[in-house]
Write an enzyme that holds these catalytic residues in place. Sequence first.
Site, mmCIF file in Angstrom:
data_model
loop_
_atom_site.group_PDB
_atom_site.id
_atom_site.type_symbol
_atom_site.label_atom_id
_atom_site.label_comp_id
_atom_site.label_asym_id
_atom_site.label_seq_id
_atom_site.Cartn_x
_atom_site.Cartn_y
_atom_site.Cartn_z
ATOM 1 N N HIS A 1 4.204 -1.892 3.047
ATOM 2 C CA HIS A 1 3.991 -0.463 2.291
ATOM 3 C C HIS A 1 5.085 -0.049 1.474
ATOM 4 O O HIS A 1 6.227 -0.332 1.975
ATOM 5 C CB HIS A 1 3.993 0.664 3.709
ATOM 6 C CG HIS A 1 2.481 0.188 4.289
ATOM 7 N ND1 HIS A 1 2.514 -1.086 5.435
ATOM 8 C CD2 HIS A 1 1.271 0.539 4.346
ATOM 9 C CE1 HIS A 1 1.143 -0.845 5.919
ATOM 10 N NE2 HIS A 1 0.490 -0.056 5.102
ATOM 11 N N ASP A 57 1.047 -1.182 -0.243
ATOM 12 C CA ASP A 57 0.053 0.055 -0.011
ATOM 13 C C ASP A 57 0.667 1.178 -0.046
ATOM 14 O O ASP A 57 2.128 1.169 0.346
ATOM 15 C CB ASP A 57 -1.007 -0.065 1.297
ATOM 16 C CG ASP A 57 -1.869 -0.985 1.395
ATOM 17 O OD1 ASP A 57 -2.102 -1.729 0.348
ATOM 18 O OD2 ASP A 57 -2.561 -1.052 2.482
HETATM 19 ZN ZN LIG Z 1 -2.394 3.253 3.720
#
Ligand SMILES: [Zn+2]
Length: 239
Positions: free
Chosen positions: A197, A52
Amino acid sequence: MKWKKWTKRATAVGAGMVCYSVFPTYILKYRWILKDRRQAEDAEKILYLTFDDGPDTVYTNKLLDLLDEQKVPATFFMVAESAKQHPGIVERMKKNGYSIGIHSQKHESAMLQPIGKTGRDLKKSVEIMEKLGVDIKGYRPPWGHLNLASLYWIKKLHLNLVFWDVMAQDWSADETPDSICNKILRRVFPGAVICLHDGRGENGAPGRTIEALEKAIPLLKKQGYVFRNAEEKYGEKII
Ligand SMILES: [Zn+2]
Protein backbone atom coordinates in the site's frame (compact mmCIF):
# COMPACT_ATOMS: atom_id res chain seq x y z
CA MET A 1 -45.28 -19.39 15.07
CA LYS A 2 -44.04 -15.86 14.40
CA TRP A 3 -40.43 -16.83 15.08
CA LYS A 4 -40.66 -19.49 12.36
CA LYS A 5 -41.59 -16.81 9.83
CA TRP A 6 -38.67 -14.65 10.95
CA THR A 7 -36.23 -17.55 10.81
CA LYS A 8 -37.35 -18.27 7.25
CA ARG A 9 -36.91 -14.61 6.30
CA ALA A 10 -33.47 -14.42 7.94
CA THR A 11 -32.38 -17.58 6.11
CA ALA A 12 -33.58 -16.17 2.78
CA VAL A 13 -31.74 -12.85 3.37
CA GLY A 14 -28.58 -14.73 4.43
CA ALA A 15 -28.70 -16.96 1.36
CA GLY A 16 -29.22 -13.89 -0.84
CA MET A 17 -26.19 -12.18 0.68
CA VAL A 18 -24.05 -15.26 0.18
CA CYS A 19 -25.01 -15.53 -3.51
CA TYR A 20 -24.74 -11.78 -4.18
CA SER A 21 -21.37 -11.03 -2.54
CA VAL A 22 -19.74 -13.78 -0.52
CA PHE A 23 -19.55 -16.41 -3.29
CA PRO A 24 -18.19 -14.07 -6.00
CA THR A 25 -15.60 -12.62 -3.58
CA TYR A 26 -14.20 -15.77 -2.02
CA ILE A 27 -14.55 -18.24 -4.87
CA LEU A 28 -12.66 -15.98 -7.27
CA LYS A 29 -10.04 -14.94 -4.72
CA TYR A 30 -9.17 -18.52 -3.75
CA ARG A 31 -9.25 -19.65 -7.36
CA TRP A 32 -6.61 -16.98 -8.12
CA ILE A 33 -4.36 -17.96 -5.21
CA LEU A 34 -4.65 -21.72 -5.81
CA LYS A 35 -3.91 -21.32 -9.52
CA ASP A 36 -0.78 -19.26 -8.88
CA ARG A 37 0.41 -21.66 -6.17
CA ARG A 38 -0.16 -24.66 -8.41
CA GLN A 39 1.83 -23.04 -11.23
CA ALA A 40 4.67 -21.88 -8.92
CA GLU A 41 6.68 -25.08 -9.26
CA ASP A 42 7.20 -24.61 -13.00
CA ALA A 43 7.08 -20.80 -13.02
CA GLU A 44 10.05 -18.50 -13.63
CA LYS A 45 11.26 -16.49 -10.63
CA ILE A 46 9.10 -13.50 -11.48
CA LEU A 47 7.36 -11.26 -8.94
CA TYR A 48 4.69 -8.65 -9.55
CA LEU A 49 4.77 -5.70 -7.15
CA THR A 50 1.43 -3.95 -6.81
CA PHE A 51 0.38 -1.01 -4.66
CA ASP A 52 -3.14 -0.06 -3.57
CA ASP A 53 -4.82 2.96 -1.98
CA GLY A 54 -2.72 5.79 -3.49
CA PRO A 55 -1.65 8.08 -4.85
CA ASP A 56 -0.58 9.82 -1.67
CA THR A 57 1.02 13.27 -1.42
CA VAL A 58 3.69 12.20 1.06
CA TYR A 59 4.56 8.62 0.16
CA THR A 60 3.94 7.81 -3.50
CA ASN A 61 6.75 9.99 -4.87
CA LYS A 62 9.17 8.53 -2.26
CA LEU A 63 8.18 5.05 -3.34
CA LEU A 64 8.64 5.96 -7.00
CA ASP A 65 12.13 7.31 -6.18
CA LEU A 66 13.03 3.89 -4.76
CA LEU A 67 11.49 1.92 -7.64
CA ASP A 68 13.18 4.18 -10.21
CA GLU A 69 16.53 3.74 -8.47
CA GLN A 70 16.11 -0.04 -8.26
CA LYS A 71 14.71 -0.19 -11.82
CA VAL A 72 11.75 -2.21 -10.58
CA PRO A 73 8.45 -2.06 -12.52
CA ALA A 74 5.24 -1.95 -10.50
CA THR A 75 1.50 -1.59 -10.85
CA PHE A 76 -0.53 0.98 -8.94
CA PHE A 77 -4.21 0.37 -8.26
CA MET A 78 -5.40 3.89 -7.58
CA VAL A 79 -8.40 5.28 -5.79
CA ALA A 80 -9.76 7.37 -8.69
CA GLU A 81 -10.72 10.40 -6.56
CA SER A 82 -7.17 10.52 -5.11
CA ALA A 83 -5.68 10.22 -8.59
CA LYS A 84 -7.81 13.21 -9.66
CA GLN A 85 -6.21 15.25 -6.86
CA HIS A 86 -2.66 14.24 -7.82
CA PRO A 87 -2.38 14.44 -11.61
CA GLY A 88 1.37 15.16 -11.31
CA ILE A 89 2.00 11.75 -9.70
CA VAL A 90 -0.10 10.01 -12.36
CA GLU A 91 1.92 11.83 -15.03
CA ARG A 92 5.21 10.74 -13.45
CA MET A 93 4.08 7.08 -13.43
CA LYS A 94 2.97 7.26 -17.06
CA LYS A 95 6.24 8.85 -18.11
CA ASN A 96 8.32 6.23 -16.29
CA GLY A 97 6.34 3.25 -17.59
CA TYR A 98 4.50 2.14 -14.45
CA SER A 99 1.20 0.41 -14.91
CA ILE A 100 -1.96 2.00 -13.48
CA GLY A 101 -5.21 0.26 -12.60
CA ILE A 102 -8.22 1.28 -10.52
CA HIS A 103 -9.11 0.52 -6.91
CA SER A 104 -12.65 2.00 -6.99
CA GLN A 105 -13.72 5.63 -6.96
CA LYS A 106 -13.62 6.32 -3.20
CA HIS A 107 -12.39 3.07 -1.66
CA GLU A 108 -15.81 1.71 -0.80
CA SER A 109 -16.52 -1.99 -0.35
CA ALA A 110 -18.70 -3.72 -2.96
CA MET A 111 -19.85 -6.22 -0.33
CA LEU A 112 -23.64 -5.76 -0.20
CA GLN A 113 -23.37 -2.54 -2.22
CA PRO A 114 -26.53 -1.86 -4.27
CA ILE A 115 -26.27 -2.96 -7.90
CA GLY A 116 -26.61 0.56 -9.32
CA LYS A 117 -23.93 1.99 -7.05
CA THR A 118 -21.38 -0.65 -8.03
CA GLY A 119 -21.89 0.12 -11.73
CA ARG A 120 -21.64 3.87 -11.17
CA ASP A 121 -18.47 3.44 -9.09
CA LEU A 122 -16.66 1.44 -11.76
CA LYS A 123 -17.81 3.58 -14.70
CA LYS A 124 -16.88 6.81 -12.88
CA SER A 125 -13.47 5.44 -11.84
CA VAL A 126 -12.61 4.53 -15.44
CA GLU A 127 -13.90 7.90 -16.66
CA ILE A 128 -11.75 9.83 -14.15
CA MET A 129 -8.64 7.91 -15.15
CA GLU A 130 -9.36 8.34 -18.87
CA LYS A 131 -9.49 12.10 -18.30
CA LEU A 132 -6.01 11.76 -16.78
CA GLY A 133 -4.89 10.01 -19.97
CA VAL A 134 -4.77 6.49 -18.53
CA ASP A 135 -6.24 3.56 -20.43
CA ILE A 136 -7.43 1.36 -17.56
CA LYS A 137 -7.04 -2.39 -18.00
CA GLY A 138 -6.93 -3.68 -14.43
CA TYR A 139 -9.26 -3.49 -11.44
CA ARG A 140 -8.48 -4.50 -7.89
CA PRO A 141 -11.55 -4.17 -5.67
CA PRO A 142 -11.02 -2.68 -2.18
CA TRP A 143 -10.50 -5.56 0.30
CA GLY A 144 -11.08 -7.87 -2.69
CA HIS A 145 -14.83 -7.45 -2.19
CA LEU A 146 -17.09 -8.15 -5.15
CA ASN A 147 -20.76 -8.61 -5.89
CA LEU A 148 -22.65 -9.91 -8.92
CA ALA A 149 -22.87 -6.40 -10.38
CA SER A 150 -19.06 -6.02 -10.11
CA LEU A 151 -18.66 -9.13 -12.25
CA TYR A 152 -21.04 -7.73 -14.87
CA TRP A 153 -19.27 -4.35 -15.03
CA ILE A 154 -15.77 -5.83 -15.07
CA LYS A 155 -16.77 -7.72 -18.23
CA LYS A 156 -18.67 -4.81 -19.74
CA LEU A 157 -15.77 -2.38 -19.25
CA HIS A 158 -13.22 -4.99 -20.49
CA LEU A 159 -11.29 -4.89 -17.22
CA ASN A 160 -9.07 -7.58 -15.76
CA LEU A 161 -9.81 -8.53 -12.18
CA VAL A 162 -6.51 -8.58 -10.30
CA PHE A 163 -6.23 -10.22 -6.87
CA TRP A 164 -2.99 -10.97 -5.04
CA ASP A 165 -1.03 -13.89 -3.61
CA VAL A 166 1.07 -12.21 -0.95
CA MET A 167 0.24 -9.57 1.64
CA ALA A 168 2.41 -8.33 4.49
CA GLN A 169 -0.21 -6.51 6.62
CA ASP A 170 1.74 -3.34 5.82
CA TRP A 171 -1.28 -1.14 6.61
CA SER A 172 -1.11 -2.04 10.30
CA ALA A 173 0.49 0.12 13.00
CA ASP A 174 1.67 -3.12 14.65
CA GLU A 175 4.10 -3.88 11.82
CA THR A 176 7.66 -2.57 11.53
CA PRO A 177 9.74 -2.24 8.36
CA ASP A 178 11.61 -5.40 9.41
CA SER A 179 8.46 -7.43 10.05
CA ILE A 180 7.01 -6.36 6.69
CA CYS A 181 10.27 -7.21 4.92
CA ASN A 182 10.40 -10.63 6.60
CA LYS A 183 6.80 -11.42 5.71
CA ILE A 184 7.46 -10.57 2.05
CA LEU A 185 10.62 -12.72 1.97
CA ARG A 186 8.90 -15.63 3.69
CA ARG A 187 5.70 -15.56 1.63
CA VAL A 188 6.82 -14.99 -1.97
CA PHE A 189 6.99 -17.77 -4.56
CA PRO A 190 7.66 -17.76 -8.32
CA GLY A 191 4.86 -15.94 -10.15
CA ALA A 192 3.40 -14.31 -7.02
CA VAL A 193 1.57 -11.00 -7.06
CA ILE A 194 2.54 -8.94 -3.99
CA CYS A 195 -0.01 -6.46 -2.65
CA LEU A 196 1.32 -3.50 -0.66
CA HIS A 197 0.00 0.00 0.00
CA ASP A 198 1.25 3.49 -0.91
CA GLY A 199 -1.68 5.30 0.74
CA ARG A 200 -4.06 5.14 3.74
CA GLY A 201 -3.00 2.71 6.51
CA GLU A 202 -2.36 3.40 10.20
CA ASN A 203 0.14 5.97 11.54
CA GLY A 204 2.13 6.61 8.38
CA ALA A 205 2.03 2.97 7.30
CA PRO A 206 3.30 3.53 3.72
CA GLY A 207 6.52 4.96 5.18
CA ARG A 208 7.21 1.56 6.79
CA THR A 209 6.33 -0.18 3.51
CA ILE A 210 8.95 1.89 1.67
CA GLU A 211 11.59 1.13 4.34
CA ALA A 212 10.73 -2.57 4.11
CA LEU A 213 11.14 -2.53 0.33
CA GLU A 214 14.52 -0.79 0.59
CA LYS A 215 15.67 -4.04 2.24
CA ALA A 216 13.45 -6.59 0.50
CA ILE A 217 14.04 -5.65 -3.15
CA PRO A 218 17.85 -6.16 -3.14
CA LEU A 219 17.44 -9.41 -1.14
CA LEU A 220 14.85 -10.78 -3.58
CA LYS A 221 17.05 -9.82 -6.52
CA LYS A 222 19.89 -11.72 -4.84
CA GLN A 223 17.62 -14.79 -4.64
CA GLY A 224 17.26 -14.59 -8.42
CA TYR A 225 13.85 -12.94 -8.60
CA VAL A 226 13.03 -10.42 -11.32
CA PHE A 227 10.14 -7.98 -11.21
CA ARG A 228 7.55 -7.50 -13.92
CA ASN A 229 4.54 -5.36 -14.59
CA ALA A 230 1.31 -7.07 -13.41
CA GLU A 231 -0.21 -6.34 -16.83
CA GLU A 232 1.78 -9.35 -18.04
CA LYS A 233 -0.63 -11.51 -16.05
CA TYR A 234 -3.73 -9.91 -17.55
CA GLY A 235 -3.87 -12.51 -20.32
CA GLU A 236 -4.85 -15.01 -17.64
CA LYS A 237 -8.39 -13.69 -17.17
CA ILE A 238 -10.23 -15.17 -14.22
CA ILE A 239 -13.73 -14.15 -15.18
ZN1 LIG B 1 -7.49 -0.69 -0.57
